[in-house]
Design a protein around this motif. Structure first.
Motif, PDB file in Angstrom:
ATOM      1  N   GLN A   1     -22.085   8.203  17.240  1.00 34.57           N
ATOM      2  CA  GLN A   1     -21.923   7.779  15.857  1.00 34.57           C
ATOM      3  C   GLN A   1     -20.500   8.016  15.368  1.00 34.57           C
ATOM      4  O   GLN A   1     -19.932   7.193  14.640  1.00 34.57           O
ATOM      5  CB  GLN A   1     -22.919   8.530  14.961  1.00 34.57           C
ATOM      6  CG  GLN A   1     -24.377   8.375  15.343  1.00 34.57           C
ATOM      7  CD  GLN A   1     -24.805   6.929  15.471  1.00 34.57           C
ATOM      8  OE1 GLN A   1     -24.520   6.097  14.607  1.00 34.57           O
ATOM      9  NE2 GLN A   1     -25.490   6.615  16.566  1.00 34.57           N
ATOM     10  N   ILE A   2     -19.923   9.140  15.757  1.00 34.01           N
ATOM     11  CA  ILE A   2     -18.554   9.460  15.354  1.00 34.01           C
ATOM     12  C   ILE A   2     -17.570   8.441  15.929  1.00 34.01           C
ATOM     13  O   ILE A   2     -16.666   7.970  15.241  1.00 34.01           O
ATOM     14  CB  ILE A   2     -18.184  10.888  15.817  1.00 34.01           C
ATOM     15  CG1 ILE A   2     -18.938  11.921  14.971  1.00 34.01           C
ATOM     16  CG2 ILE A   2     -16.674  11.125  15.742  1.00 34.01           C
ATOM     17  CD1 ILE A   2     -18.896  13.327  15.518  1.00 34.01           C
TER      18      ILE A   2
ATOM     19  N   ILE B   1     -21.944  14.368  10.677  1.00 38.23           N
ATOM     20  CA  ILE B   1     -20.818  13.443  10.820  1.00 38.23           C
ATOM     21  C   ILE B   1     -19.818  13.635   9.684  1.00 38.23           C
ATOM     22  O   ILE B   1     -18.599  13.651   9.904  1.00 38.23           O
ATOM     23  CB  ILE B   1     -21.328  11.986  10.862  1.00 38.23           C
ATOM     24  CG1 ILE B   1     -22.232  11.799  12.080  1.00 38.23           C
ATOM     25  CG2 ILE B   1     -20.158  11.005  10.906  1.00 38.23           C
ATOM     26  CD1 ILE B   1     -22.958  10.474  12.116  1.00 38.23           C
TER      27      ILE B   1
ATOM     28  N   LEU C   1     -24.697  12.202  18.189  1.00 35.78           N
ATOM     29  CA  LEU C   1     -23.708  12.372  17.120  1.00 35.78           C
ATOM     30  C   LEU C   1     -22.325  11.914  17.563  1.00 35.78           C
ATOM     31  O   LEU C   1     -21.592  11.291  16.784  1.00 35.78           O
ATOM     32  CB  LEU C   1     -23.671  13.832  16.671  1.00 35.78           C
ATOM     33  CG  LEU C   1     -24.875  14.290  15.848  1.00 35.78           C
ATOM     34  CD1 LEU C   1     -24.898  15.807  15.720  1.00 35.78           C
ATOM     35  CD2 LEU C   1     -24.859  13.643  14.467  1.00 35.78           C
TER      36      LEU C   1
END
Length: 296
Positions: free
Chosen positions: A292-293, A115, A289
Motif C-alpha cells: 500500500q505504501i 500508512i 502495508l
C-alpha cells in the motif's frame, strides 16, 4: 490537530485531568473555539492550565505532544477508504510539525493509521520512536472485551490481551499469550471459537458504525490520553502501537503495531516471542502495508 469527536474528547480528558495546556486546531475556527468554550468548563478549579481553540496551525509551536486526529472522509468498506483524502492532509501536518514542533512526540489516530504514521514520520523527519500510530492498542482492548464475553467473565480477568500488525484486516491477535486469570486462554478455546473471535475483532469497527454511525470515540481517546500521560508525567506505559521498524521482527521500512514501552524521554520497542503462525501472519501484515505504501 482535529477537534472533532475524538480530538475534542482527548482535549476534555487532558484538561479535566489537569495534565497540561491544550490547543485544539481545526480548519473551521468556530468548531475549535466552540470546543474550547465547552471543555474549559471541565478544568479543575485549582488548575494552572488552559484550553485554546484555533485554526492557526503555528500554535503547535514547542508542543510536547501533538495528536493527529483529523479526518477527511467516512469509512464505508474499510479504513483504506480514507487513504486518499487523509494522506495529503496529514503530509501537510507533518511539514508543519517539522517547522514548529520538532521535539514533540506525535500520536497519529487518522486512518489508515499505519500508512499515515509512515508518511508522517518520513515527512516530519522526526526520530522513528517519536511518531506512534494508535490502532493495535485499541484492537488489543477490543480483543480483551471479546475474550471476556466469550468466557463469560469480567474484562479484569483477561490479561496480556495483545494484537499486533496492521490496524485492519491483516491484524494479528496474539492468542498464545492471552490469559484468563493465570491460565492460558488458548487452552480454553477451540479453533472455531478462536476464528470467530478473530473475525469479530476485525469487524468490530463495522458493528459500532452500524449502531451509532461513527467508529470508536471513547476507546481511542482514552488510549491516546494514557499515552499523553506517560509522555508528560513519566509513568512508563506498556502498550502496542504502530512505529517504523528497522529490522525488529524481521521487518523494515514499514509501520505496524508492535509492543512498546513509552516513557517521558523515550519509546522502546519490545521484541517478544511469537508462535510461528503468529510470526508468519505478522510478516504477511507487513507485506500488505508495504504494498500500500509503494502505491501511494
Amino acid at each position: 490537530m482535529g477537534s472533532g469527536k475524538v480530538g475534542s474528547t482527548i482535549g476534555f480528558l487532558a484538561a479535566s485531568h489537569n495534565i497540561d495546556d491544550v490547543t485544539l486546531i481545526n480548519d473551521h475556527k468556530n468548531k475549535a473555539v466552540g470546543e474550547e468554550l465547552d471543555i474549559s468548563n471541565a478544568i479543575p478549579e485549582d488548575s494552572q492550565f488552559s484550553v485554546v481553540g484555533t485554526d492557526d496551525i503555528s500554535k503547535i509551536k514547542d508542543s510536547k505532544v501533538v495528536v493527529i486526529a483529523a479526518n477527511n472522509g467516512k469509512i464505508k468498506t474499510g479504513r483504506m477508504d480514507l487513504l486518499k483524502g487523509n494522506l495529503e492532509m496529514t503530509r501537510d501536518f507533518a511539514k508543519n510539525i517539522q517547522k514548529y514542533a520538532q521535539d514533540a512526540r506525535i500520536l497519529v489516530i487518522t486512518n489508515p493509521v499505519d500508512i499515515i504514521t509512515y508518511f508522517v514520520q518520513k515527512e516530519s523527519k522526526l526520530p522513528r520512536e517519536n511518531v506512534m500510530g494508535l490502532g493495535s492498542n485499541l484492537d488489543s482492548s477490543r480483543l480483551r472485551y471479546l475474550l471476556a464475553k466469550e468466557l463469560d467473565t469480567k474484562q479484569s480477568e483477561i490479561h496480556d490481551s495483545l494484537v499486533l500488525g496492521e490496524h485492519g484486516d491483516t491484524m494479528v491477535p496474539i492468542l498464545s499469550r492471552a490469559k484468563y486469570g493465570q491460565k492460558l486462554i488458548s487452552e480454553s478455546l477451540d479453533s472455531i471459537q478462536k476464528e470467530k473471535i478473530t473475525n469479530d475483532l476485525k469487524r468490530y469497527w463495522a458493528k459500532i458504525v452500524a449502531m451509532k454511525d461513527v467508529s470508536s470515540v471513547f476507546g481511542i481517546s482514552k488510549i491516546a490520553f494514557d499515552m499523553i500521560d506517560a509522555v508528560l508525567n513519566g509513568d512508563e506505559l506498556s502498550t502496542p502501537a504502530s512505529v517504523l521498524l528497522e529490522g525488529e521482527y524481521g521487518i523494515s521500512d514499514v509501520c505496524l503495531g508492535v509492543p512498546l514501552v513509552i516513557g517521558k524521554n523515550e519509546t522502546k520497542i519490545q521484541e517478544i516471542e511469537l508462535e510461528k503462525s503468529e510470526y508468519d501472519l505478522l510478516q504477511n501484515s507487513a507485506k500488505f502495508l508495504r504494498k500500500q505504501i509503494m502505491n501511494c
